[in-house]
Design an enzyme around this catalytic site. Structure first.
Site, mmCIF file in Angstrom:
data_model
loop_
_atom_site.group_PDB
_atom_site.id
_atom_site.type_symbol
_atom_site.label_atom_id
_atom_site.label_comp_id
_atom_site.label_asym_id
_atom_site.label_seq_id
_atom_site.Cartn_x
_atom_site.Cartn_y
_atom_site.Cartn_z
ATOM 1 N N HIS A 62 0.792 -1.236 0.000
ATOM 2 C CA HIS A 62 0.000 0.000 0.000
ATOM 3 C C HIS A 62 0.812 1.267 0.000
ATOM 4 O O HIS A 62 0.252 2.355 0.019
ATOM 5 C CB HIS A 62 -0.901 0.043 1.233
ATOM 6 C CG HIS A 62 -2.104 -0.809 1.104
ATOM 7 N ND1 HIS A 62 -3.284 -0.362 0.568
ATOM 8 C CD2 HIS A 62 -2.307 -2.106 1.422
ATOM 9 C CE1 HIS A 62 -4.162 -1.333 0.567
ATOM 10 N NE2 HIS A 62 -3.598 -2.412 1.077
ATOM 11 N N LYS B 209 -8.329 13.764 4.852
ATOM 12 C CA LYS B 209 -7.480 12.568 4.818
ATOM 13 C C LYS B 209 -6.568 12.639 6.029
ATOM 14 O O LYS B 209 -6.492 13.679 6.689
ATOM 15 C CB LYS B 209 -6.663 12.524 3.531
ATOM 16 C CG LYS B 209 -5.965 13.862 3.202
ATOM 17 C CD LYS B 209 -5.275 13.861 1.857
ATOM 18 C CE LYS B 209 -6.197 14.009 0.680
ATOM 19 N NZ LYS B 209 -6.279 12.824 -0.167
ATOM 20 N N ARG B 210 -5.879 11.556 6.327
ATOM 21 C CA ARG B 210 -4.902 11.616 7.409
ATOM 22 C C ARG B 210 -3.937 12.781 7.207
ATOM 23 O O ARG B 210 -3.608 13.121 6.086
ATOM 24 C CB ARG B 210 -4.093 10.305 7.468
ATOM 25 C CG ARG B 210 -4.866 9.128 8.016
ATOM 26 C CD ARG B 210 -5.386 9.394 9.395
ATOM 27 N NE ARG B 210 -4.290 9.622 10.314
ATOM 28 C CZ ARG B 210 -3.923 8.801 11.280
ATOM 29 N NH1 ARG B 210 -4.588 7.693 11.485
ATOM 30 N NH2 ARG B 210 -2.912 9.092 12.065
ATOM 31 N N LYS C 108 1.074 14.297 2.116
ATOM 32 C CA LYS C 108 -0.227 14.701 1.573
ATOM 33 C C LYS C 108 -0.311 16.219 1.413
ATOM 34 O O LYS C 108 -1.196 16.740 0.749
ATOM 35 C CB LYS C 108 -1.350 14.173 2.460
ATOM 36 C CG LYS C 108 -1.479 12.636 2.430
ATOM 37 C CD LYS C 108 -2.612 12.162 3.328
ATOM 38 C CE LYS C 108 -2.769 10.663 3.417
ATOM 39 N NZ LYS C 108 -3.556 10.065 2.318
ATOM 40 N N THR D 216 -8.180 6.946 -2.166
ATOM 41 C CA THR D 216 -9.538 6.519 -2.497
ATOM 42 C C THR D 216 -10.529 7.652 -2.293
ATOM 43 O O THR D 216 -11.600 7.641 -2.893
ATOM 44 C CB THR D 216 -9.985 5.306 -1.658
ATOM 45 O OG1 THR D 216 -9.681 5.545 -0.285
ATOM 46 C CG2 THR D 216 -9.308 4.028 -2.131
ATOM 47 N N LYS E 153 -14.078 8.937 -4.331
ATOM 48 C CA LYS E 153 -15.371 9.287 -3.716
ATOM 49 C C LYS E 153 -15.819 10.669 -4.161
ATOM 50 O O LYS E 153 -16.987 10.892 -4.478
ATOM 51 C CB LYS E 153 -15.257 9.261 -2.182
ATOM 52 C CG LYS E 153 -14.839 7.929 -1.586
ATOM 53 C CD LYS E 153 -14.456 8.104 -0.100
ATOM 54 C CE LYS E 153 -13.706 6.903 0.446
ATOM 55 N NZ LYS E 153 -13.010 7.198 1.716
HETATM 56 C C1 LIG Z 1 -11.739 7.316 2.071
HETATM 57 C C2 LIG Z 1 -11.285 7.653 3.421
HETATM 58 C C3 LIG Z 1 -9.929 7.839 3.689
HETATM 59 C C4 LIG Z 1 -8.861 7.759 2.614
HETATM 60 O O1 LIG Z 1 -8.641 9.061 2.108
HETATM 61 P P1 LIG Z 1 -7.395 9.381 1.152
HETATM 62 O O2 LIG Z 1 -7.653 10.796 0.749
HETATM 63 O O3 LIG Z 1 -7.490 8.446 0.007
HETATM 64 O O4 LIG Z 1 -6.189 9.222 1.964
HETATM 65 C C5 LIG Z 1 -9.545 8.166 4.967
HETATM 66 N N1 LIG Z 1 -10.454 8.307 5.952
HETATM 67 C C6 LIG Z 1 -11.770 8.149 5.733
HETATM 68 C C7 LIG Z 1 -12.718 8.341 6.859
HETATM 69 C C8 LIG Z 1 -12.238 7.812 4.466
HETATM 70 O O5 LIG Z 1 -13.554 7.636 4.269
#
Ligand SMILES: *Cc1c(COP(=O)(O)O)cnc(C)c1O
Length: 752
Positions: free
Chosen positions: A314, A492-493, A498, A599, A603
């Site tokens: 990953h 995101k984290r 990032k 991901t 979304k």
């Molecule tokens: C989809 C999702 C992530 C992943 O987000 P990235 O921008 O792809 O790092 C992290 N936390 C939550 C709650 C999510 O739904």
């Protein structure tokens, strides 16, 4: 037909209208459990076990009702009795079993496996306090235990229990199950979570996540990713991982035996997907069980296990490619250490190249173990897999080219549009019919590019989602967002790669620009959300910068009417479900080559946001699908970033000295600004950016500012923007996790 009225009378002795929202929630959870109990598990000789340290499953009531085909009926009966189903959904506590994208991916995969009718279960641990609950105090993140277990409705205790033998003691486990219902399928799979018998919640105080890390008989399932900044914490992680994989391996063997395997043919009964390196010790553990408990020869056991374990990588960040000192593993389980040493010797005999060894200088490289003794290695987006093959894992790719493949990540449409965006779902159903629920194919929308009714429908759906988001932010943290604001989101984290810090620097620029009299045509609301690992100081500093900027801008009457910064507290799946449908702009601005896939980018696209991104991870595939003009890309390429690292050629100080950049970075130590926050944190972040900037935020800053201004200007051409939005929705089908899972099954698992 369901009759909620009579169920309410049976459940609580009163009418549906008399129940509180929380009681309605309990009633519906009971209804779902009852239905699930009647559903058989998906049949198949060969079963998939998806091993993962995390499953970020989110609330389950709405998606379960959707998957059972009951959502519309329930919503209407509730409405007739005066209940808003959304309020009822809010009464469910979100399970805290995951951290970020990796755990959310596992959850989307469970939904898709069940929907495709594949026999595949998730296997992990039942963390009592999850990762942590994030709260902001004095503009800083504090970490509290997340007490989600007290009120959850989905976990069922099973009779299954195993003994896990550690070096100096043994513990007993207990299995809990969460049913995973496929969409419109009538069958189910399971998320199977092991817990420690005797786990002691009282080790954890109410107001912190510090606890006795040495109390191993009582602490193994308290937290996901316990702090590993000291040795006790690192050892605890190894204990925890071994507890997880030993239970998983015992479960796999027991179920195969039960179904008629003689264990020589175990690979016909089970395939194991290991989600990142955390479950890698399942390999030596399965070998140990076959040899020590069931009398197989070592060589045969190695052959069997190697033909049934597949590995998903990953990340290429060194910190996440786990390496454990062999001495730690020896302390946890001497027998597992011994098996690993034997596996290492076998590799040495065949492949003398130092860089492919499992044990190097007394340290076990978990990914190397997984690659040598698994039959499949996959990356999670085309660019990521290419980087693995050509750079990061090159020596392994040279040895085993046939093991490598790409499986671009995906998201389940049941949660990420059908459950969270009812207005857009209704528009798509009206325009295209409902086949897309299952096929993911939304390309029919392209024919409606110039269809005024559909474009206005898209605009109305976005307005509806924005209203829901405003309601959420108002009720959860007392923030008011202007009705006509552009919604620009990075959730995101928090991690330096990032580059939330780059967006923060843009906001400093924008604040100055507005101060100089350049008034935007409409208000801009920039939304951040995300947690930072408690031991990750710089990421905490970036959170602090965002919170301080939010306060600074809100306090400036010249700027506040036009620019707002919102930092969402405790970002989780439920918050994502409110924020993502409302977004106009999706910020995917990682340093190219560092985000394996992402991901949330998928979304956002599915919900009609337009992406502003670097060409990293799956952004590359999004850009190919939507075409130029429907996405905004900027920044240094992945190949160039790799060159900069290789040659040590990036000099942040040279960028810092550029007048336009210096002004922005130095704002962090402007005495008036710093006085509003914590000067020490801001100074540290300033110095890091100016002199270190490992993830190169300054490298792309100027281009980023230009790109952002272009996006905001283009937003004002409403018709053109809606068309971009439409193309994004139309092309999102590629990112359905049903597609991803079908590929895993076709190329790796072969379940049917
Ligand atoms: C989809 C999702 C992530 C992943 O987000 P990235 O921008 O792809 O790092 C992290 N936390 C939550 C709650 C999510 O739904």
């Amino acid at each position: 037909m369901i009759d909620l009225e009579s169920r309410a009378r049976k459940f609580a002795g009163k009418g549906l209208a008399e129940l509180t929202d929380a009681e309605v929630c309990r009633l519906l959870e009971g209804l779902v459990r009852e239905r699930a109990a009647q559903m058989p598990t998906n049949p198949g000789k060969r079963r998939l076990y998806y091993l993962s340290a995390e499953f970020l499953i989110g609330r389950l009531l709405a998606t379960n009702l959707i998957n059972l085909g009951l959502y519309g009926e329930v919503r209407d009966q509730l409405a007739a009795a005066g209940h808003d189903i959304n309020r009822v959904e809010e009464c469910e506590v979100e399970p805290s079993l995951g951290n970020g994208g990796l755990g959310r991916l596992a959850a989307c995969f469970l939904d898709s496996m069940a929907t495709l009718g594949l026999p595949g279960d998730g296997v992990g641990l039942n963390y009592h306090f999850g990762l942590f609950h994030q709260r902001f105090v004095d503009g800083q993140q504090t970490a509290l235990p997340d007490e989600w277990l007290a009120e959850q409705a989905w976990l069922a205790e099973e009779p299954t229990s195993f003994t896990v033998p550690f070096a100096d003691f043994s513990v007993t486990s207990r299995l809990y199950t969460v049913d995973v219902l496929g969409y419109g399928r009538g069958t189910r799979n399971r998320l199977r979570l092991f817990d420690l018998v005797g786990v002691d919640d009282s080790l954890v105080p109410a107001d912190s996540i510090d606890f006795d890390k040495d109390a191993l008989r009582r602490n193994l399932t308290l937290f996901l990713y316990p702090d590993d900044s000291d040795e006790a914490g690192r050892l605890l992680r190894v204990y925890q991982q071994y507890f997880m994989v030993s239970n998983a391996a015992q479960l796999i063997v027991a179920e195969a035996l039960e179904r008629g395997s003689d264990l020589h043919d175990l690979a016909d009964y089970a395939v194991v997907q290991i989600n990142d390196t955390h479950p890698t010790m399942v390999i030596p553990e399965l070998i140990r069980l076959l040899v020590d408990e069931h009398g197989l020869g070592f060589g045969e056991a190695v052959g069997i296990v190697s033909s049934m374990v597949a590995f998903t990588n990953h990340t290429i960040l060194a910190e996440a490619l786990e390496k454990w000192p062999l001495a730690y593993i020896e302390r946890v389980s001497p027998r597992i250490a011994e098996v690993i040493e034997k596996l290492d010797e076998l590799v040495r005999a065949e492949h003398p190249e130092p860089q492919v060894q499992i044990i190097q200088d007394g340290v076990v490289h978990m990914a190397h173990l997984a690659i040598h003794y698994g039959f499949s290695v996959n990356g999670v987006a085309e660019l990521h897999t290419q980087i693995l093959e050509q750079t990061e894992l090159r020596p392994f790719f040279d040895l085993y080219p046939q093991k490598f493949s790409n499986k671009t990540n995906g998201i389940t449409f049941r949660r990420w549009i059908m459950a969270c965006n009812p207005a857009l779902t209704a528009l798509l159903d009206h325009t295209l019919g409902t086949d897309w629920h299952r096929t993911g194919d939304l390309t029919g929308l392209l024919a409606h590019r110039d269809d005024e009714e559909v474009l206005q429908g898209l605009a109305a759906a976005k307005d509806d989602a924005k209203a829901r988001m405003r309601d959420f932010l108002w009720h959860s943290q007392g923030v008011r967002v202007p009705e006509d604001a552009i919604i620009d989101v990075q959730v995101k984290r928090f991690h330096e790669y990032k580059r939330q810090q780059m967006l923060a620097l843009y906001l400093v620029w924008k604040w100055m620009d507005i101060k100089n009299g350049n008034i935007p045509p409409r208000p801009i609301t920039v939304v951040f959300g995300g947690k930072a690992a408690p031991a990750y100081t710089i990421a905490q500093d970036v959170i602090h910068l965002v919170l301080t900027l939010s306060k600074w801008i809100a306090a400036d009457p010249d700027v506040a009417p036009y620019l707002q910064v919102v930092m969402v507290e405790n970002y989780n799946v439920s918050a994502a479900e409110r924020l993502i449908p409302a977004a106009d702009i999706s910020e995917q601005i990682s340093l190219a080559s560092k985000e394996a896939s992402g991901t949330s980018n998928m979304k956002f696209m599915l919900n009609g946001a337009v992406t502003l991104c670097t060409l990293d991870g799956a952004n590359v595939e999004i850009a190919d699908l939507v075409g130029e003009g429907n996405i905004y890309t900027f920044g240094t390429s992945s190949a160039e970033v790799e060159r900069l690292y290789r040659e040590g050629a990036y000099d942040p100080a040279a960028y810092y000295r550029r007048p336009g950049i210096k002004l922005l970075v130095d704002f962090l130590v402007n005495p008036r600004f710093a006085a509003m926050g914590n000067p020490e944190r801001l100074r540290r972040l300033h110095d890091d950016m100016a002199g270190h900037d490992y993830f190169m935020a300054l490298l792309d800053l100027e281009e980023f500012i230009q790109a952002k201004e272009r996006v905001y200007a283009d937003f004002e051409d409403r018709q053109a923007w809606l068309r971009k939005s439409l193309v994004n929705v139309a092309q999102a089908g590629e990112f359905s996790s049903d597609r991803t899972i079908a590929q895993y099954d076709r190329d790796i698992w072969h379940l049917r």
